[in-house]
Design an enzyme around this catalytic site. Structure first.
Site, short mmCIF file in Angstrom:
data_model
loop_
_atom_site.label_atom_id
_atom_site.label_comp_id
_atom_site.label_asym_id
_atom_site.label_seq_id
_atom_site.Cartn_x
_atom_site.Cartn_y
_atom_site.Cartn_z
N GLN A 1 3.61 3.51 -10.52
CA GLN A 1 3.23 4.56 -9.58
C GLN A 1 1.93 4.21 -8.86
OE1 GLN A 1 4.41 7.25 -8.26
NE2 GLN A 1 2.54 8.08 -7.36
N GLU A 2 0.99 3.65 -9.59
CA GLU A 2 -0.32 3.36 -9.01
C GLU A 2 -0.27 2.21 -8.01
OE1 GLU A 2 -3.11 4.84 -9.13
OE2 GLU A 2 -3.18 6.08 -10.94
#
Length: 500
Positions: free
Chosen positions: A351-352
């Site tokens: 996600q990051e």
């Protein structure tokens, strides 16, 4: 509007301690934590929605006396969600139409009956209705014999519909529905799709075929979540009601609509309410007769409530999954060291940064875990050089574990929610999360549960970023876990037949 009907129960919780955050490092990477106002402080006035705290049952006359009708639905972008303090979505618009209709019928102009929305977890829809936490369910419920045993339904809010299969790029070839024999299909236990698969398996049993392997999908995932995972290759297929398919045109481009593979025909979607509610039933049926053919068109639904959302990427795409495989040992190493589920940590890294160590944010966050150098250098983390991939992942997992252990080391919080709350804190910052949990308790939500509880207050106070952040990580986590399960099952099968 009702041509496209829509697809958190609350409990008292112990007092939440307001911890000193003076020594806490800053949030690792969040734009929300840097730019949005902090939620109300302890002692400030907060709206108290009593509908979350009181329970009652009864017909429409009881609701009129209390001057409130409570709609139960699920929290989901496009259908019902909070964007800061504003309710949005189709359920909100339905509620406004129903409120106008009811008060006109009752000839109330000033002292009106309010229609309010109570979002709950999908598995809690019918239990919450029967407990008296709501009066109507608007959540894309199909009329089934199993459900009719416990609740009553309105007249159908849709034309007859079918349950069909959608396939994606990872699906093997299927000629007919019989080719699903021995295959795995993920469905929510509470869904009518599960009942349809069980009926199909009874036929397969009579015919001597291997049954469909029915795997439970999380009740936290809605149809559009599962379809999104199919579109990106995380799942090979999903069962959906055919009327929903046009909603995903121009949103998901890798779907194949298999309307030749049908699990149920002639199904109907309707609103649900408690049995023995003749006054409410008559009123809702009158409302549906005047509104179920429209007011909002399919294009409005598609363009306004579906297309404008950040749909998750494909964590199992070839290059992305190769990066996961390369980094898996590092995530396992530090996941074990800090007692963090390494797949959840890997999902957070995806996600990051899409697991890309070269990623840099405008705010200066670095690498796979998008750590701010100041956070990494803080004594609570103490890993100053995060330009190295392993050190970056080490720092990210150590910081996540620190947030979990410092702020959520409470026996009242289960391990899953300790990690989810820590993930939200990683994104939004410790002080904001303390305020959000305090407000959640005041509003009748459980401050020890993220989904459908603290999540709701976060959406209201800081918008979609943190809500979407945790939701995406949860999807990627499920995708990684299912993928590894498939690999393990395949290897076990190979061993059983002696294949090297």
């Amino acid at each position: 509007l009702l041509l496209f009907p829509l697809l958190c129960a609350c409990s008292e919780a112990p007092d939440t301690e307001t911890r000193d955050t003076a020594s806490a490092p800053p949030a690792a990477s969040s734009e929300a934590a840097r730019s949005n106002p902090v939620a109300p402080q302890e002692g400030e006035a907060v709206e108290e929605p009593y509908v979350f705290r009181e329970v009652w049952t009864g017909d429409l006359d009881v609701m009129e006396e209390r001057r409130v009708i409570r709609i139960l639905t699920v929290y989901s972008p496009g259908r019902y969600y909070m964007d800061r303090s504003e309710e949005k979505g189709l359920v909100k618009e339905v509620a406004a139409l129903l409120e106008t209709f009811i008060n006109k019928r009752l000839q109330r102009r000033n002292v009106i009956v309010h229609v309010v929305i109570t979002p709950v977890a999908r598995s809690r829809l019918i239990p919450a209705l029967l407990e008296g936490r709501g009066d109507l369910i608007l959540a894309s419920l199909s009329i089934t014999p199993e459900r009719q045993e416990v609740v009553d339904f309105s007249i159908p809010a849709t034309k007859p519909l079918s349950e069909i299969l959608l396939t994606g790029p990872s699906a093997p070839p299927l000629s007919t529905i019989d080719d699903l024999s021995g295959q795995t299909v993920y469905v929510r236990h509470s869904s009518s799709y599960r009942e349809s698969l069980e009926r199909l398996n009874r036929r397969f049993s009579v015919e001597g075929r291997a049954p469909v392997i029915i795997e439970p999908a999380s009740e936290l995932l809605e149809d559009d979540d599962l379809v999104e995972m199919v579109n990106s290759g995380m799942l090979p297929w999903a069962i959906v009601d055919d009327y929903k398919v046009p909603l995903w045109d121009d949103v998901f481009e890798n779907l194949v609509v298999r309307d030749d593979i049908v699990f149920r025909e002639g199904g109907r979607i309707a609103w649900a309410f408690r049995k023995d509610s003749p006054k409410l039933e008559e009123t809702i049926n009158s409302f549906l007769k005047k509104n179920r053919e429209g007011t909002l068109t399919g294009n409005v639904l598609k363009n306004r409530w579906v297309k404008d959302f950040d749909w998750a990427a494909n964590a199992l795409a070839h290059e992305d999954f190769e990066r996961f495989s390369e980094l898996q040992v590092i995530f396992q190493k530090y996941g074990e060291q800090y007692e963090v589920d390494y797949l959840l940590a890997a999902a957070q890294g995806y996600q990051e940064s899409r697991l890309d160590q070269s990623a840099r944010s405008r705010a200066g966050a670095i690498g796979v875990m998008q750590m701010l150098p100041a956070t990494a250098k803080d004594p609570n983390v103490g890993i100053p050089d995060i330009h190295d991939t392993e050190a970056n992942i080490h720092a990210g997992i150590k910081y996540l574990a620190y947030l979990r252990d410092r702020y959520y080391n409470d026996p009242e919080i289960d391990e899953f929610n300790r990690t989810l709350l820590a993930l939200a804190t990683y994104n939004a910052g410790p002080r904001r999360m303390i305020n959000l949990r305090n407000e959640a308790k005041k509003l009748g939500y459980d401050p020890n549960v993220w989904f459908d509880n603290v999540e709701m207050v976060a959406a209201k106070r800081i918008g979609r970023e943190t809500v979407q952040y945790v939701a995406n990580i949860f999807k990627y986590f499920i995708a990684y876990r299912m993928s590894l399960q498939r690999v393990a099952t395949h290897e076990a099968a190979r061993e059983r037949v002696g294949i090297e």
